[in-house]
Design an enzyme around this catalytic site. Structure first.
Site, PDB file in Angstrom:
ATOM      1  N   LYS A 280       0.842  -1.214   0.000  1.00  0.00           N
ATOM      2  CA  LYS A 280       0.000   0.000   0.000  1.00  0.00           C
ATOM      3  C   LYS A 280       0.873   1.259   0.000  1.00  0.00           C
ATOM      4  CE  LYS A 280      -1.935  -1.094   3.920  1.00  0.00           C
ATOM      5  NZ  LYS A 280      -1.222  -2.377   4.196  1.00  0.00           N
TER       6      LYS A 280
ATOM      7  N   ARG B  30      -9.778   1.449   8.586  1.00  0.00           N
ATOM      8  CA  ARG B  30      -9.329   0.089   8.855  1.00  0.00           C
ATOM      9  C   ARG B  30     -10.341  -0.697   9.663  1.00  0.00           C
ATOM     10  NH1 ARG B  30      -3.208   0.882   8.797  1.00  0.00           N
ATOM     11  NH2 ARG B  30      -2.259  -1.056   9.465  1.00  0.00           N
TER      12      ARG B  30
ATOM     13  N   ARG C 155      11.626  -5.945   5.315  1.00  0.00           N
ATOM     14  CA  ARG C 155      11.517  -4.490   5.462  1.00  0.00           C
ATOM     15  C   ARG C 155      12.153  -4.057   6.778  1.00  0.00           C
ATOM     16  NH1 ARG C 155       5.683  -1.611   5.714  1.00  0.00           N
ATOM     17  NH2 ARG C 155       5.640  -2.808   7.660  1.00  0.00           N
TER      18      ARG C 155
ATOM     19  N   ARG D 215      10.876  -2.883   9.837  1.00  0.00           N
ATOM     20  CA  ARG D 215      10.397  -1.800  10.699  1.00  0.00           C
ATOM     21  C   ARG D 215      10.294  -2.328  12.127  1.00  0.00           C
ATOM     22  NH1 ARG D 215       4.895   0.500   8.349  1.00  0.00           N
ATOM     23  NH2 ARG D 215       3.997  -0.803   9.978  1.00  0.00           N
TER      24      ARG D 215
ATOM     25  N   ARG E 277      -0.748  -8.794  13.364  1.00  0.00           N
ATOM     26  CA  ARG E 277      -1.280  -7.784  12.425  1.00  0.00           C
ATOM     27  C   ARG E 277      -2.097  -8.455  11.321  1.00  0.00           C
ATOM     28  NH1 ARG E 277       4.276  -5.460  11.203  1.00  0.00           N
ATOM     29  NH2 ARG E 277       3.351  -4.223   9.544  1.00  0.00           N
TER      30      ARG E 277
END
Ligand SMILES: Nc1ncnc2c1ncn2[C@@H]1O[C@H](COP(=O)(O)OP(=O)(O)OP(=O)(O)O)[C@@H](O)[C@H]1O
Ligand SMILES: Nc1ncnc2c1ncn2[C@@H]1O[C@H](COP(=O)(O)O)[C@@H](O)[C@H]1O
Length: 193
Positions: A13, A88, A135, A137, A148
């Site tokens: 996204k 969301r 990634r 993070r 998540r």
């Protein structure tokens, strides 16, 4: 152009929203980025949000409403926007509908020929987990990623039907090279600006 980017964590996204926003010269508004900035700045909101974010839970709806309203009413949002990571939950979508339809809710609600579209990027779980682990993070650890994904399925995925029922859904296969996804999005959204 008024676009909502949906899809699970790691679907791309942010990657796609950033590219298209630059191309179309409209702001990319990411509630995750706004919340992370609040955490770094140790604002009240940041301090309230941090533990939810660290656990991979959604920050309570009521903490999101004001920041979204304030951001959408900024002048750069008057010609359109790409909203990444909001709404969301079903209550957030209802709040957002009202925000857009409120008289005096700002130029961003005028909808001058730009109908709202909700883009869903579809990517299988094993690919999502691999992308997020690389990634790196702070919340990209195996345990938080699993949570998540679960939270996404329980609380966010129902929005796919919500927007499909309103004929606002644009579903795109996100499990392809980034450039291919961008090209597909441009094609699917062309004529929409
Ligand atoms: N089509 C793609 N193919 C391979 N890797 C990709 C693709 N799109 C994005 N990525 C990579 O996957 C990772 C997650 O992408 P991105 O941050 O855009 O996802 P997101 O949906 O915004 O995730 P989140 O909701 O967790 O913020 C990034 O490292 C990004 O570079
Ligand atoms: N719209 C949101 N509702 C609740 N919580 C949210 C929302 N947007 C972001 N968050 C929180 O921030 C992290 C990271 O978000 P990304 O979109 O993945 O950057 C998310 O796990 C929630 O805790």
């Amino acid at each position: 152009m008024q676009l909502i980017f949906m899809g699970p964590p790691g679907a791309g996204k942010g990657t796609q929203a950033q590219l298209l926003a630059a191309l179309w010269k409209i702001p990319h508004i990411s509630t995750g980025d706004i919340l992370r900035a609040c955490v770094v700045a140790k604002t009240d909101l940041g301090q309230k949000a941090q533990s939810y974010m660290d656990r991979g839970e959604l920050v309570p709806d009521e903490l999101l409403m004001d920041i979204v309203k304030e951001r959408m009413n900024q002048p750069d949002a008057s010609a359109g926007w790409i909203l990444d990571g909001f709404p969301r939950t079903v209550p957030q979508a209802a709040f957002f509908d009202k925000l857009l339809s409120d008289v005096g809710g700002g130029a961003s609600s005028s909808g001058k020929g730009c109908e709202l579209k909700a883009v869903n990027l579809d990517v299988p779980d094993n690919v999502l987990v691999a992308r997020l682990l690389s990634r790196g993070r702070q919340d990209d650890n195996e345990q938080t990623i699993r949570r998540r994904l679960q939270v996404y399925r329980e609380q966010t995925a129902p929005l796919i039907e919500f927007y499909r029922n309103r004929e606002q859904l644009v579903a795109v296969d996100g499990d392809r090279q980034m450039q291919e996804v961008t090209a597909e999005l441009q094609k699917a959204l062309s004529g929409d600006s």
